[in-house]
Scaffold this motif. Structure first.
Motif, PDB file in Angstrom:
ATOM      1  N   UNK A 111       0.940  -1.174   0.084  1.00  0.00           N
ATOM      2  CA  UNK A 111       0.070   0.032  -0.189  1.00  0.00           C
ATOM      3  C   UNK A 111       0.959   1.212   0.034  1.00  0.00           C
ATOM      4  N   UNK A 112       1.486   1.479  -1.137  1.00  0.00           N
ATOM      5  CA  UNK A 112       2.315   2.691  -1.256  1.00  0.00           C
ATOM      6  C   UNK A 112       2.373   2.907  -2.994  1.00  0.00           C
ATOM      7  N   UNK A 113       2.508   4.190  -3.311  1.00  0.00           N
ATOM      8  CA  UNK A 113       2.549   4.466  -4.615  1.00  0.00           C
ATOM      9  C   UNK A 113       3.222   3.881  -5.699  1.00  0.00           C
ATOM     10  N   UNK A 114       4.590   3.541  -5.193  1.00  0.00           N
ATOM     11  CA  UNK A 114       5.562   3.078  -6.316  1.00  0.00           C
ATOM     12  C   UNK A 114       6.362   1.639  -5.635  1.00  0.00           C
ATOM     13  N   UNK A 115       5.874   0.766  -6.361  1.00  0.00           N
ATOM     14  CA  UNK A 115       6.547  -0.743  -5.862  1.00  0.00           C
ATOM     15  C   UNK A 115       7.445  -1.342  -7.205  1.00  0.00           C
ATOM     16  N   UNK A 116       8.484  -1.473  -6.874  1.00  0.00           N
ATOM     17  CA  UNK A 116       8.962  -2.518  -7.895  1.00  0.00           C
ATOM     18  C   UNK A 116       9.154  -4.017  -7.097  1.00  0.00           C
ATOM     19  N   UNK A 117       8.417  -4.885  -7.571  1.00  0.00           N
ATOM     20  CA  UNK A 117       8.442  -6.265  -7.032  1.00  0.00           C
ATOM     21  C   UNK A 117       9.512  -7.153  -7.729  1.00  0.00           C
ATOM     22  N   UNK A 118      10.159  -7.880  -7.191  1.00  0.00           N
ATOM     23  CA  UNK A 118      11.127  -8.681  -7.988  1.00  0.00           C
ATOM     24  C   UNK A 118      10.821 -10.320  -7.466  1.00  0.00           C
ATOM     25  N   UNK A 119      10.628 -10.871  -8.297  1.00  0.00           N
ATOM     26  CA  UNK A 119      10.406 -12.569  -8.028  1.00  0.00           C
ATOM     27  C   UNK A 119      11.573 -13.362  -8.902  1.00  0.00           C
ATOM     28  N   UNK A 120      11.978 -14.193  -8.106  1.00  0.00           N
ATOM     29  CA  UNK A 120      12.908 -15.139  -8.867  1.00  0.00           C
ATOM     30  C   UNK A 120      12.448 -16.487  -8.991  1.00  0.00           C
ATOM     31  N   UNK A 121      12.399 -16.832 -10.347  1.00  0.00           N
ATOM     32  CA  UNK A 121      12.059 -18.268 -10.679  1.00  0.00           C
ATOM     33  C   UNK A 121      13.174 -18.952 -11.439  1.00  0.00           C
ATOM     34  N   UNK A 122      12.698 -20.322 -11.689  1.00  0.00           N
ATOM     35  CA  UNK A 122      13.958 -20.868 -12.637  1.00  0.00           C
ATOM     36  C   UNK A 122      13.233 -21.798 -13.640  1.00  0.00           C
ATOM     37  N   UNK A 123      13.935 -22.011 -14.647  1.00  0.00           N
ATOM     38  CA  UNK A 123      13.396 -22.741 -15.807  1.00  0.00           C
ATOM     39  C   UNK A 123      13.774 -24.465 -15.276  1.00  0.00           C
ATOM     40  N   UNK A 124      12.990 -25.498 -15.874  1.00  0.00           N
ATOM     41  CA  UNK A 124      13.181 -26.656 -15.391  1.00  0.00           C
ATOM     42  C   UNK A 124      14.591 -27.151 -15.701  1.00  0.00           C
ATOM     43  N   UNK A 125      14.901 -28.198 -14.967  1.00  0.00           N
ATOM     44  CA  UNK A 125      16.212 -28.868 -14.975  1.00  0.00           C
ATOM     45  C   UNK A 125      16.500 -29.094 -16.586  1.00  0.00           C
ATOM     46  N   UNK A 126      17.723 -29.325 -16.957  1.00  0.00           N
ATOM     47  CA  UNK A 126      17.973 -29.657 -18.315  1.00  0.00           C
ATOM     48  C   UNK A 126      17.213 -29.166 -19.416  1.00  0.00           C
ATOM     49  N   UNK A 127      16.607 -27.906 -19.273  1.00  0.00           N
ATOM     50  CA  UNK A 127      15.771 -27.073 -20.141  1.00  0.00           C
ATOM     51  C   UNK A 127      16.909 -26.845 -21.413  1.00  0.00           C
ATOM     52  N   UNK A 128      16.518 -27.252 -22.891  1.00  0.00           N
ATOM     53  CA  UNK A 128      17.396 -26.944 -23.873  1.00  0.00           C
ATOM     54  C   UNK A 128      17.190 -25.717 -24.294  1.00  0.00           C
ATOM     55  N   UNK A 129      18.052 -25.210 -25.323  1.00  0.00           N
ATOM     56  CA  UNK A 129      17.842 -24.129 -26.067  1.00  0.00           C
ATOM     57  C   UNK A 129      16.347 -24.057 -26.725  1.00  0.00           C
TER      58      UNK A 129
END
Ligand SMILES: *[C@@H]1O[C@H](CO)[C@@H](O)[C@H](O)[C@H]1NC(C)=O
Ligand SMILES: *[C@@H]1O[C@H](CO)[C@@H](O)[C@H](O)[C@H]1NC(C)=O
Ligand SMILES: *[C@@H]1O[C@H](CO)[C@@H](O)[C@H](O)[C@H]1NC(C)=O
Length: 484
Positions: A226-244
């Motif tokens: 409950x504030x005017x400006x928020x930058x929220x950061x969330x880290x997630x990851x790709x599955x194991x052995x995710x190829x190109x």
């Protein structure tokens, strides 16, 4: 350079513009259309591919489409709780003075619609030339719809020239009946501004392959602070052995009801040199934020309010996964909550469409401009402040600066020149408008200084950076400038 938006005004520059405004107000009364007469005629929804909430409460919602053959924009505004009228318009920097406005108002008996403008003191005047064309209005359970049309360029000096790039839209809600435009005091009404790219390019959307997969990178049901400006950061990851894979499209996923609060979102990939990145979920500017998050800067997707899904051209996709590519992704969401709503849950983010059938080219994202640092602080009282950026050799080594390869489907200079076969390959070059953190410096306006194109400067409106990937129809020249 020809662009869709900045067609030079074909009309003579002398106009009967400064006649007594009293006279014009009288004439204009006859031009004003009674809104009631048109009720029930507004077609809804289907024709309007673009949509953006105008105000932080979500009371006003703008939808629009662009007709390049007609050189016009069709606007539809949904007013959820219509009181006594609405102001909508455009101005250079989002100010209410010297603005081009369309006004819907009622005196308690009739409803009126007209093209108006505001002077330097913020007083409203009916425009002698009515360029907002009312097409219909309709009452519906969700609110009142107003449909109108405006040509990009009207040749009226009181009107805003709709061009490529970000347009500052302004709105205001009339909360009591008014007898005339002059009776509206714009400094006392509920009002605000919204920035959008109105002229979306008319490009054909490449077909998605049948093996396309999707992945949603969203916040895990957080509570918007409950504030005017928020930058929220969330880290997630790709599955194991995710190829190109290649990302070939992405689109926003926004929690219903939070549309007015989600200002922009970006997905960054972390640097491959780290085996792991802490699973952080919190404020980006928190002291508790792990230092390693600063190494998650490679842009995979960027969306801002009013933007659509983004498609890569059919010959290229943005690579992610595989060797040399980090499994860690950082989602960053800017919430803009000026009304300080409390306890709003949110699971917004971005849906990536990707494929394992790699396209012929890896797309690249070249970020131009300057990193926002305290060094940029503009001393008080300055009327102009020029910032200059230089490419280091590390950067220029990556691109062929001297001889752009005309046969490359993604020529580095994205210059809008036609390639030798005349196909204009550059036309779908993506250009990125990165964040200048304009909201932290509310009065900072930026204007690109385009070397070698002085004729354009007169027409380019002031721009505030908008952090979204955009498709541009006409390329933007990126290259070394030779100062004479
Ligand atoms: C897009 O361009 C095509 C061909 O140039 C044209 O036929 C079509 O009407 C345009 N669509 C819009 C929405 O302007
Ligand atoms: C834009 O909307 C208007 C009004 O609904 C509709 O008549 C027109 O066909 C639409 N044009 C495009 C290019 O979608
Ligand atoms: C408009 O409202 C402001 C703020 O209440 C006031 O200072 C100003 O005098 C008003 N202007 C007019 C023309 O009434």
């Amino acid at each position: 350079m020809q662009t869709h938006g900045s067609t030079p005004c074909p009309c003579p520059s002398f106009r009967l513009r400064e006649l007594a405004s009293m006279y014009f107000t009288m004439v204009a009364v006859f031009l004003v259309i009674l809104v009631v007469a048109l009720q029930g005629s507004a077609p809804r929804g289907t024709y309007f591919p673009y949509k953006v909430p105008l105000d932080p409460q979500g009371l006003l919602e703008l939808s629009w489409n662009v007709s390049y053959p007609e050189q016009a924009v069709y606007f539809q505004i949904l007013i959820r709780k219509l009181k006594f009228g609405l102001l909508f318009g455009m101005s250079d920097r989002g100010e209410f003075e010297n603005a081009d406005l369309v006004v819907l108002w009622t005196d308690g008996h009739g409803s009126y619609f007209g093209d108006a403008w505001s002077d330097a003191q913020g007083h409203l005047h009916m425009d002698s030339q009515q360029d907002y064309q009312l097409l219909g209005s309709q009452k519906a359970p969700e609110g009142f719809y107003l449909l109108f049309r405006r040509a990009f360029s009207t040749c009226d000096p009181k009107d805003y020239l709709i061009e490529d790039g970000t347009v500052h839209l302004i709105y205001g809600i009339l909360e009591s009946p008014v007898h005339s435009l002059r009776a509206i005091n714009i400094s006392t009404i509920y009002r605000g501004l919204q920035r959008v790219q109105l002229l979306k390019p008319n490009i054909t959307i490449p077909e998605l392959p049948s093996n396309v997969k999707t992945m949603e990178i969203t916040t895990p049901s957080i509570v918007i602070p409950s504030q005017e400006t928020t930058y929220w950061c969330y880290i997630t990851e790709l599955p194991d052995s995710f190829t190109k894979h290649h990302i070939i499209m992405y689109e926003p996923v926004i929690t219903a009801g939070n549309e007015p609060l989600v200002h922009h979102m970006e997905i960054f990939q972390c640097a491959a040199e780290f085996d792991s990145i802490p699973h952080y979920n919190g404020l980006c500017d928190s002291k508790m934020k792990p230092e390693r998050l600063n190494y998650c800067r490679h842009v995979l997707a960027a969306w801002a309010m009013g933007a659509q899904a983004f498609y890569y051209p059919k010959e290229a996709g943005l690579a992610f996964g595989g060797p040399g590519s980090s499994r860690y992704l950082r989602l960053e969401i800017h919430y803009h909550n000026p009304l300080i709503f409390k306890g709003r849950r949110d699971s917004s983010g971005i849906r990536l469409y990707y494929t394992e059938s790699l396209r012929p080219h890896d797309a690249g994202i070249m970020e131009l401009g300057l990193v926002y640092t305290p060094v940029m602080a503009v001393p008080p009282g300055e009327t102009a402040f020029i910032l200059t950026g230089y490419c280091t050799d590390k950067c220029t080594q990556q691109v062929s600066v001297r001889h752009p390869d005309p046969l490359s489907p993604f020529p580095w200079d994205c210059a809008g020149r036609k390639s030798p076969d005349g196909l204009g390959r550059n036309q779908r070059m993506a250009c990125v408008g990165r964040d200048l953190k304009d909201h932290l410096v509310p009065n900072l306006l930026t204007r690109p200084l385009l070397s070698g194109a002085p004729q354009e400067l007169n027409q380019v409106h002031f721009q505030t950076a908008h952090p979204a990937l955009r498709q541009v129809l006409v390329g933007i020249f990126v290259g070394p400038t030779l100062n004479k």
